[in-house]
Structures are given as C-alpha cells and as structure tokens.
Write a protein that holds these residues in place. Structure first.
Motif, short mmCIF file in Angstrom:
data_model
loop_
_atom_site.label_atom_id
_atom_site.label_comp_id
_atom_site.label_asym_id
_atom_site.label_seq_id
_atom_site.Cartn_x
_atom_site.Cartn_y
_atom_site.Cartn_z
N THR A 7 0.87 -1.17 0.00
CA THR A 7 0.00 0.00 0.00
C THR A 7 0.90 1.22 0.00
O THR A 7 1.91 1.26 0.72
CB THR A 7 -0.90 0.03 1.26
OG1 THR A 7 -1.75 -1.13 1.23
CG2 THR A 7 -1.75 1.29 1.31
N SER A 99 -4.86 -3.89 -8.58
CA SER A 99 -4.86 -2.86 -7.54
C SER A 99 -6.24 -2.28 -7.29
O SER A 99 -7.11 -2.29 -8.15
CB SER A 99 -3.93 -1.71 -7.95
OG SER A 99 -2.58 -2.13 -8.01
N ALA A 101 -7.47 1.51 -6.18
CA ALA A 101 -6.96 2.88 -6.08
C ALA A 101 -8.08 3.80 -5.62
O ALA A 101 -9.20 3.74 -6.11
CB ALA A 101 -6.43 3.34 -7.43
N TYR A 116 -3.93 10.11 -3.01
CA TYR A 116 -4.07 8.91 -3.82
C TYR A 116 -3.54 7.74 -2.99
O TYR A 116 -2.38 7.75 -2.56
CB TYR A 116 -3.26 9.04 -5.12
CG TYR A 116 -3.30 7.82 -6.00
CD1 TYR A 116 -4.20 7.73 -7.04
CD2 TYR A 116 -2.44 6.74 -5.79
CE1 TYR A 116 -4.25 6.61 -7.86
CE2 TYR A 116 -2.49 5.61 -6.59
CZ TYR A 116 -3.39 5.56 -7.62
OH TYR A 116 -3.45 4.44 -8.42
N THR A 117 -4.39 6.75 -2.75
CA THR A 117 -3.98 5.55 -2.00
C THR A 117 -4.16 4.35 -2.90
O THR A 117 -5.23 4.16 -3.50
CB THR A 117 -4.86 5.37 -0.74
OG1 THR A 117 -4.78 6.56 0.06
CG2 THR A 117 -4.39 4.17 0.07
N GLU A 118 -3.11 3.55 -3.02
CA GLU A 118 -3.19 2.33 -3.82
C GLU A 118 -2.83 1.13 -2.96
O GLU A 118 -1.85 1.14 -2.23
CB GLU A 118 -2.25 2.39 -5.02
CG GLU A 118 -2.36 1.15 -5.90
CD GLU A 118 -1.79 1.34 -7.29
OE1 GLU A 118 -1.33 0.32 -7.84
OE2 GLU A 118 -1.82 2.46 -7.82
N GLU A 133 4.66 3.29 -7.43
CA GLU A 133 4.56 4.55 -6.69
C GLU A 133 5.25 5.68 -7.45
O GLU A 133 4.71 6.80 -7.55
CB GLU A 133 5.14 4.39 -5.29
CG GLU A 133 4.98 5.62 -4.43
CD GLU A 133 5.40 5.40 -2.99
OE1 GLU A 133 5.34 6.40 -2.23
OE2 GLU A 133 5.77 4.28 -2.60
N THR A 136 3.09 6.61 -10.43
CA THR A 136 1.90 7.34 -9.98
C THR A 136 2.27 8.78 -9.66
O THR A 136 1.55 9.72 -10.03
CB THR A 136 1.27 6.64 -8.77
OG1 THR A 136 0.87 5.33 -9.16
CG2 THR A 136 0.08 7.41 -8.23
#
Length: 154
Positions: A7, A99, A101, A116-118, A133, A136
């Motif tokens: 994450t 993923s 997102a 933004y959280t993945e 990361e 992104t």
C-alpha cells in the motif's frame, strides 16, 4: 509464482478547486492530456467510461515494446470528493498486478489536496511497488502541469 502486497499514498496540492481536479479525472479529453506514459512512449488512445461500473483502458510502451496496458473499472464515485477504482496492469499479455486505487479530494485554502492511495498485489516479480509509486507520482505531477496549463489559458 509469487505475490507482493503493498500500500502506498501519494499526496499533491493543486491550485484548483476540487471540482476542477475531479473534472480532470472525469473528462476523457482532459484526462488524455495527462494520463499517459513518458514522452518517448507510443501511447494508444485512452478509453474512458467515467461512471460507477464504467471501464477505462489505456496502453503504451517504448518503441519496440513491451506494451503496458491498464484495464480498470470504477467502483465508487462521489462527485468532487472521491473516486475508487480497481485495475489490472499487463506487460504484453501477462498480468503483472491488480490494484484498488482511491482518489480523495479535499479543499485546502484556494486549492485542493489530492490523496491517492493504492493497495496492490504485484505478481510474480514482474512489477514492484516502488516502480508503481514512482509512476503514480509522475502521473500526478503531469496532472498538476495540465491544471496549470489550463489556468494559463483561462
């Protein structure tokens, strides 16, 4: 066969309202301006059906390959506040990750804080969380440049 779970969170503050930042994700023409691979990549047109249950896809890669393809589905959309999507990444025909997102938009002064959280499952050593990361972060920087360019022409 292996899987690496990871994450990560990337934040950016943009000098634009949450409505404008949200629109940058929702409008196919605007999103195509910033959601693409590096300048030296060959990119296919973005396909975007921005609604809950709608799908999105794009692909590209360096001349001569490999081709990187993203196929996603929108799971939750709260206008001007939140976008949740799930997506798969492929390198040529091999799936390299899956993923979830989440994009959160929060007013911050005269601008917007984008968080933004993945949460990803990176498969068989073919992709690494740190590369995703970094990619992104580059895409979110490109979003900032597109928003700034829009400000300059407005």
């Amino acid at each position: 066969m292996s899987v690496t779970h990871a994450t990560f969170v990337v934040e950016r503050v943009y000098p634009a309202t949450p409505e404008r930042v949200f629109n940058a994700w929702a409008d196919p023409e605007f999103k195509a301006r910033w959601f693409a691979g590096p300048d030296d990549w060959e990119n296919s047109p973005l396909s975007l059906d921005f609604r809950v249950g709608g799908e999105e896809s794009s692909s590209g890669g360096p001349k001569g390959g490999p081709v990187h393809t993203m196929r996603g589905r929108y799971q939750d959309i709260v206008p001007n506040e939140r976008i949740v999507s799930s997506y798969e990444m492929y390198m040529d025909d091999q799936r390299i990750s899956v993923s979830l997102a989440t994009v959160e938009l929060t007013p911050k002064g005269d601008g917007t804080l984008l968080t933004y959280t993945e949460q990803g499952a990176f498969l068989d050593g073919l992709d690494q969380p740190k590369y995703r990361e970094e990619g992104t972060a580059e895409l979110l920087d490109a979003l900032g440049a597109a928003l700034s360019s829009e400000n300059a022409t407005a």
